[in-house]
Scaffold this active site. Structure first.
Site, PDB file in Angstrom:
ATOM      1  N   CYS A  44       0.828  -1.214   0.000  1.00 42.28           N
ATOM      2  CA  CYS A  44       0.000   0.000   0.000  1.00 42.28           C
ATOM      3  C   CYS A  44       0.859   1.260   0.000  1.00 42.28           C
ATOM      4  O   CYS A  44       0.493   2.269  -0.614  1.00 42.28           O
ATOM      5  CB  CYS A  44      -0.908   0.021   1.227  1.00 42.28           C
ATOM      6  SG  CYS A  44      -2.078  -1.334   1.295  1.00 42.28           S
ATOM      7  N   ARG A 149      -7.576  -5.478  -2.713  1.00 41.71           N
ATOM      8  CA  ARG A 149      -7.329  -4.091  -3.086  1.00 41.71           C
ATOM      9  C   ARG A 149      -8.359  -3.759  -4.161  1.00 41.71           C
ATOM     10  O   ARG A 149      -8.184  -4.098  -5.320  1.00 41.71           O
ATOM     11  CB  ARG A 149      -5.910  -3.928  -3.637  1.00 41.71           C
ATOM     12  CG  ARG A 149      -4.826  -4.357  -2.685  1.00 41.71           C
ATOM     13  CD  ARG A 149      -3.441  -4.233  -3.318  1.00 41.71           C
ATOM     14  NE  ARG A 149      -2.465  -4.915  -2.495  1.00 41.71           N
ATOM     15  CZ  ARG A 149      -1.952  -4.409  -1.382  1.00 41.71           C
ATOM     16  NH1 ARG A 149      -2.318  -3.211  -0.976  1.00 41.71           N
ATOM     17  NH2 ARG A 149      -1.081  -5.100  -0.668  1.00 41.71           N
TER      18      ARG A 149
END
Length: 241
Positions: A44, A149
């Protein structure tokens, strides 16, 4: 989970840049709405840095970025500060994350968008902790459906136009997200389709004729400016603006 063509679910939320009312605050704009498994996670971090680096490129396409995780605002802020002060990646450093990151401790927004797998057994923090304790030998396949995600491309009418889902272990490609927005905008503005791997300047596909007569005429019309391999696949040059 909402699907392509559905209205994007509305919400009001606290973010790192204040309260957001979605979609009202974004009317007339495209939005890349994306979730990430948790703050202080390595994949991330690289994604956020790339998004921040490309933020002005997205704004030139009338597109805003909006992130989400189920962590608190305090955690978000500490993480973004660490990215700015400590992280260097592919020549990017001192990166300020200047798009809003949503606080979703209740997981209400994430569940509304299907960003959390219904069979999830572990939190993102537990996944990372188990992986690190194993010395990197613990199989991430065990968590292949746990945390995703998710990325939603939302148009100026607050309709979901595209969805991308990536596993915990794999980072997204921001250039592909930008290409996807460009392709959607091209289709909307000129009523054309875009072939695989299309980039601005490449030929575009003209929608199929609706009658047999039109199909025959299309293949024999030498003045149409079309390049037809068959009545069902006709292309023309891109009209770049």
């Amino acid at each position: 989970m909402p699907l392509i063509g559905d209205d994007a679910p509305s919400f009001t939320a606290r973010t790192t840049l204040g309260v957001v009312n979605f979609p009202d605050d974004y009317r007339g704009k495209w939005v890349v709405f994306f979730s990430h498994p948790g703050d202080f996670t390595p994949v991330c971090t690289t994604e956020f840095m790339r998004f921040a680096f490309m933020q002005q490129e997205f704004r030139k396409l009338n597109t805003e970025l909006l992130g989400l995780s189920i962590d608190s605002n305090s955690s978000h802020i500490a993480w973004l500060e660490a990215i700015r002060d400590k992280i260097e990646y592919k020549g990017m450093k001192d990166v300020d994350i200047m798009f809003p990151v949503i606080e979703d401790l209740s997981m209400e927004i994430a569940r509304r968008y299907g960003m959390i797998h219904p069979n999830a057994r572990y939190s993102p923090e537990e996944i990372l902790e188990r992986f690190e304790r194993s010395g990197g030998k613990f199989s991430l396949q065990e968590f292949s459906t746990e945390t995703v995600r998710a990325t939603f491309i939302i148009d100026p009418q607050a309709k979901i136009r595209a969805m991308l889902l990536y596993p915990f272990s794999t980072g997204r490609n921001m250039d592909e997200i930008k290409r996807l927005i460009l392709a959607l905008q091209k289709s909307d503005s000129e009523q054309v389709y875009t072939p695989e791997g299309w980039h601005p300047g490449d030929d575009v596909i003209v929608p199929n004729p609706t009658t047999w007569t039109d199909a025959k005429d299309r293949e024999t019309d030498e003045d149409s400016g079309l390049k037809c391999s068959g009545w069902f696949l006709c292309m023309r040059k891109d009209r770049r603006r």
